[in-house]
Design an enzyme around this catalytic site. Sequence first.
Site, PDB file in Angstrom:
ATOM      1  N   HIS A 278      30.601  29.052  33.217  1.00 51.96           N
ATOM      2  CA  HIS A 278      30.139  30.170  34.044  1.00 51.96           C
ATOM      3  C   HIS A 278      30.036  31.490  33.254  1.00 51.96           C
ATOM      4  O   HIS A 278      29.008  32.137  33.244  1.00 51.96           O
ATOM      5  CB  HIS A 278      31.104  30.412  35.194  1.00 51.96           C
ATOM      6  CG  HIS A 278      31.355  29.229  36.073  1.00 51.96           C
ATOM      7  ND1 HIS A 278      30.481  28.800  37.059  1.00 51.96           N
ATOM      8  CD2 HIS A 278      32.420  28.389  36.127  1.00 51.96           C
ATOM      9  CE1 HIS A 278      30.997  27.765  37.676  1.00 51.96           C
ATOM     10  NE2 HIS A 278      32.157  27.486  37.150  1.00 51.96           N
ATOM     11  N   ASP A 279      31.122  31.894  32.622  1.00 53.25           N
ATOM     12  CA  ASP A 279      31.215  33.250  32.063  1.00 53.25           C
ATOM     13  C   ASP A 279      30.332  33.443  30.843  1.00 53.25           C
ATOM     14  O   ASP A 279      29.876  34.568  30.574  1.00 53.25           O
ATOM     15  CB  ASP A 279      32.666  33.573  31.701  1.00 53.25           C
ATOM     16  CG  ASP A 279      33.544  33.632  32.927  1.00 53.25           C
ATOM     17  OD1 ASP A 279      34.770  33.456  32.793  1.00 53.25           O
ATOM     18  OD2 ASP A 279      33.013  33.849  34.034  1.00 53.25           O
TER      19      ASP A 279
ATOM     20  N   ASP B 187      36.368  29.485  30.366  1.00 53.16           N
ATOM     21  CA  ASP B 187      34.993  29.940  30.158  1.00 53.16           C
ATOM     22  C   ASP B 187      34.937  31.386  29.709  1.00 53.16           C
ATOM     23  O   ASP B 187      34.017  31.781  28.972  1.00 53.16           O
ATOM     24  CB  ASP B 187      34.121  29.674  31.386  1.00 53.16           C
ATOM     25  CG  ASP B 187      34.687  30.225  32.682  1.00 53.16           C
ATOM     26  OD1 ASP B 187      35.918  30.359  32.801  1.00 53.16           O
ATOM     27  OD2 ASP B 187      33.898  30.525  33.588  1.00 53.16           O
ATOM     28  N   ASP B 188      35.944  32.205  30.107  1.00 50.58           N
ATOM     29  CA  ASP B 188      36.045  33.560  29.552  1.00 50.58           C
ATOM     30  C   ASP B 188      36.243  33.485  28.036  1.00 50.58           C
ATOM     31  O   ASP B 188      35.645  34.236  27.269  1.00 50.58           O
ATOM     32  CB  ASP B 188      37.232  34.312  30.146  1.00 50.58           C
ATOM     33  CG  ASP B 188      37.237  34.397  31.650  1.00 50.58           C
ATOM     34  OD1 ASP B 188      37.587  33.382  32.293  1.00 50.58           O
ATOM     35  OD2 ASP B 188      36.874  35.453  32.193  1.00 50.58           O
TER      36      ASP B 188
ATOM     37  N   ASP C 195      39.245  37.399  32.622  1.00 54.45           N
ATOM     38  CA  ASP C 195      40.532  36.778  32.989  1.00 54.45           C
ATOM     39  C   ASP C 195      40.682  35.426  32.280  1.00 54.45           C
ATOM     40  O   ASP C 195      40.779  34.371  32.915  1.00 54.45           O
ATOM     41  CB  ASP C 195      40.654  36.607  34.506  1.00 54.45           C
ATOM     42  CG  ASP C 195      39.595  35.668  35.090  1.00 54.45           C
ATOM     43  OD1 ASP C 195      39.872  35.050  36.144  1.00 54.45           O
ATOM     44  OD2 ASP C 195      38.492  35.521  34.490  1.00 54.45           O
TER      45      ASP C 195
HETATM   46  O1  RIB Z   1      33.948  30.860  39.709  1.00 57.81           O
HETATM   47  C1  RIB Z   1      33.982  30.862  38.303  1.00 57.81           C
HETATM   48  C2  RIB Z   1      34.674  32.088  37.797  1.00 57.81           C
HETATM   49  O2  RIB Z   1      36.029  32.113  38.238  1.00 57.81           O
HETATM   50  C3  RIB Z   1      34.747  32.140  36.267  1.00 57.81           C
HETATM   51  O3  RIB Z   1      34.741  33.477  35.858  1.00 57.81           O
HETATM   52  C4  RIB Z   1      36.072  31.506  35.972  1.00 57.81           C
HETATM   53  O4  RIB Z   1      36.613  31.957  34.722  1.00 57.81           O
HETATM   54  C5  RIB Z   1      36.900  32.030  37.102  1.00 57.81           C
HETATM   55  O5  RIB Z   1      37.332  33.345  36.762  1.00 57.81           O
HETATM   56 CA    CA Z   2      36.538  34.298  34.406  1.00 64.41          CA
END
Ligand code: RIB
Ligand code: CA
Length: 312
Positions: A236-237, A14-15, A10
């Site tokens: 994160h991703d 970070d994606d 999504d």
């Molecule tokens: O909690 C972090 C996640 O939520 C990550 O994937 C960020 O892109 C959001 O989708």
């Molecule tokens: Ca994400």
Amino acid sequence: MSTRVILDCDPGIDDALAIAFAIGHPGIEFTGITTVAGNVGLAKTTANALAVASFAGAPGVPVTAGCPAPLLRPALDAGHVHGESGLGGAVLPAPPHGPRDGHAIDFIIAEIAAAPGEITLVATGPLTNIALAVRREPRLPEWVRDFVIMGGSAGRGNVNPAAEYNIWADPEAAAIVFSAGWTVRMIGLDVTLRARATAAVQERMRSFGKLGSELMLPALAQYADSNDSTGEPPVHDVCAVVSVIEPSVFTYTPALVRVETTGTWTSGMTVTDFEATGSPNALVATDIDADKFWDVVLGTYGSLAGSMDQRP
Ligand code: RIB
Ligand code: CA
């Protein structure tokens, strides 16, 4: 020997960095990207995936749009974290084409069914597409090579004390996914909050040409992650994709993970039982070698930047 990956995501800052890593790493064969509503609406997550893939030099990676909303709940985006566009301050050139025809669920099932045991499915957004894929094709868990999510937490959440955003956004989907019969490799906040784009990391990104100046740095500059009071946002991703190709970066503990779907204050919580008797349904990442993580990530981005800057 490269690893085939389908990334359901999504984008989302970070994606986007995860997409760039997957494109840049020679050990990953990027079979496709599927998109879901999450950080921003489906039209934007899809447009962002197309734009990032093209910008990073891989316009041929197929992008297929999926679900525009969670299974039952209203779509609650995270535009306040990822910006109105979903890519923070990054403004990328328009991609040369739009998404593939068809639905993400059909793409995921068709690709994995055609290559049993070969494809690693990675999800870095709400699990709506994944839930409907395993409902439509219950044999999917037998056919995947591996299944990895960025999501959940054995400890505190980031949307509230109980829930991490990807699970919180569609807890019914997450409950279906965790009970589908596969072992979910859960890369949750327990480790991703230790993968921060520190000032030193961002300084390295300044040497990555337009990958740094047009995507990474402007995106990160407006990444207002709720856990980021330090100006060092967690990527994160990227952790989920790195875990596919560099397994030694993370340490895992088997657990039984159940998703709360009815709690007034705890909906979306990944209730993680490391002491459960019976067979675990998850390998929960409980430690990260953050130095090794950034060595791999920055090395990959550096070689990607080099290849991008060679192109006109
Ligand atoms: O909690 C972090 C996640 O939520 C990550 O994937 C960020 O892109 C959001 O989708
Ligand atoms: Ca994400």
